[in-house]
Structures are given as C-alpha cells and as structure tokens.
Design an enzyme around this catalytic site. Sequence first.
Site, PDB file in Angstrom:
ATOM      1  N   ASP A 153       0.924  -1.106  -0.083  1.00 36.51           N
ATOM      2  CA  ASP A 153       0.068  -0.097   0.077  1.00 36.51           C
ATOM      3  C   ASP A 153       0.899   1.034  -0.114  1.00 36.51           C
ATOM      4  O   ASP A 153       1.958   1.215   0.330  1.00 36.51           O
ATOM      5  CB  ASP A 153      -0.973   0.024   1.253  1.00 36.51           C
ATOM      6  CG  ASP A 153      -2.211   0.882   0.966  1.00 36.51           C
ATOM      7  OD1 ASP A 153      -3.054   0.665   0.220  1.00 36.51           O
ATOM      8  OD2 ASP A 153      -2.134   2.108   1.215  1.00 36.51           O
ATOM      9  N   GLN A 154       0.206   2.307  -0.483  1.00 39.92           N
ATOM     10  CA  GLN A 154       1.182   3.497  -0.625  1.00 39.92           C
ATOM     11  C   GLN A 154       0.256   4.765  -0.035  1.00 39.92           C
ATOM     12  O   GLN A 154      -0.867   4.886  -0.226  1.00 39.92           O
ATOM     13  CB  GLN A 154       1.412   3.875  -1.895  1.00 39.92           C
ATOM     14  CG  GLN A 154       2.398   4.847  -2.294  1.00 39.92           C
ATOM     15  CD  GLN A 154       2.800   5.113  -3.689  1.00 39.92           C
ATOM     16  OE1 GLN A 154       1.945   5.255  -4.295  1.00 39.92           O
ATOM     17  NE2 GLN A 154       3.986   4.893  -4.050  1.00 39.92           N
TER      18      GLN A 154
END
Length: 199
Positions: free
Chosen positions: A76-77
Amino acid sequence: MAEKIILASGSPFRKALLVNAGVAVEAVPAEVDERALEAPLKDSGISPEDVALVLAEAKATEVSERKPGALVLGCDQTLSLGEELFHKPADMEGARRHLLALSGKTHQLNSAVVLARDGAVLWRHVGIASLTMRKLDPAFIGRHLARVGAKALSSVGAYQIEGEGIQLFERIEGDYFTIVGVPLLPALAKLRDLGAIDG
C-alpha cells in the site's frame, strides 16, 4: 526452489515491476475496505508510513488466509503533505485539486510492503520517497489533465512519473520502485532470504 508469489493487489504497475524482475507472481486482489480500515487511524496520531503498513498488512493477511500455504506480498502507498493524507482522486476535479495542493511543495510517498503466510506477517518494510513538484500554473494543470485523461485517477497523487507526470517535478529523492508502489530492492532481498526466489 523458487515459489510463486501471490501479489495481494490488482495494480498492473506493481505486478509489472515484479514480473520484470523475474518473480513468478499471481495477482489476487485483497478484499478489504481501505477507507474503513483507515478511518479509526485518522485521529490516532499514527504516521502516514504506519497507515501504509496497516493497509499493506491487512491486504497481505486477508489474501494469505484465502490462499493457504502461499507466500503473499501486500502493498500500500500513502501520499503525505505534512500531516495531510491524500487518496486517489475520485474524478478529474479531484485530480485538479490534488495537483494545485501539491504545486510548488515537497510531498512524501510512503510505500509499504508486507509478506505474510497463513495469516501471519513474516516481514514488513516502508520505503519513502520525497518529491518536489514545480510551481504549476492552473491553466497548465488543466491542459495536462486533458492530455493524460483518466490515467490521473489511477494514482494517489494524480500523476504517474513513468509517463507525462514526470514533467510536473523539479526534484525527486528516493527510488523509482518505491514511487511506483513497491520498494523492490528490500522486497527482493527478503524473498531471497526466505528462499522464495533464486539468489
């Protein structure tokens, strides 16, 4: 003996990074509600890096519970500008607002990667990149978004540095892979440590 890695993501960019690196990977998107997971974290004082880790871990463990015995990589970012977290824009007006807010400023991309098997986390890491956007004229933003179209809606910052989005920046500190969404060098090193890829 290399094993097939399950990527807990539907991102074609993340899959391409791994495939291009020679990793046998199968994409199985996680069934998690990211905004619902993030909501209780909002006022907890948790860092943007840790938000990315929580979401990556949720994806990796959810898919690993559905794929017994498989090694699952979740990513995830988050994009942070000071204390503010940005999410993918819902529409072109949202993309325009993102670019106006980021114009002339330095923001961080926090890319988390988590490896899990059978619901247990084996390893976690966050790569951080700092990106300084040049000062953008609002009219230029409009023309830029008209050229790139819906691609602007597929990334948290409303840009892709692998495409025309690179023209929006004056300075980037951090590696390309972290920016695109997988801190690839640490992930490959851990996969070698685990004997999951040849090394």
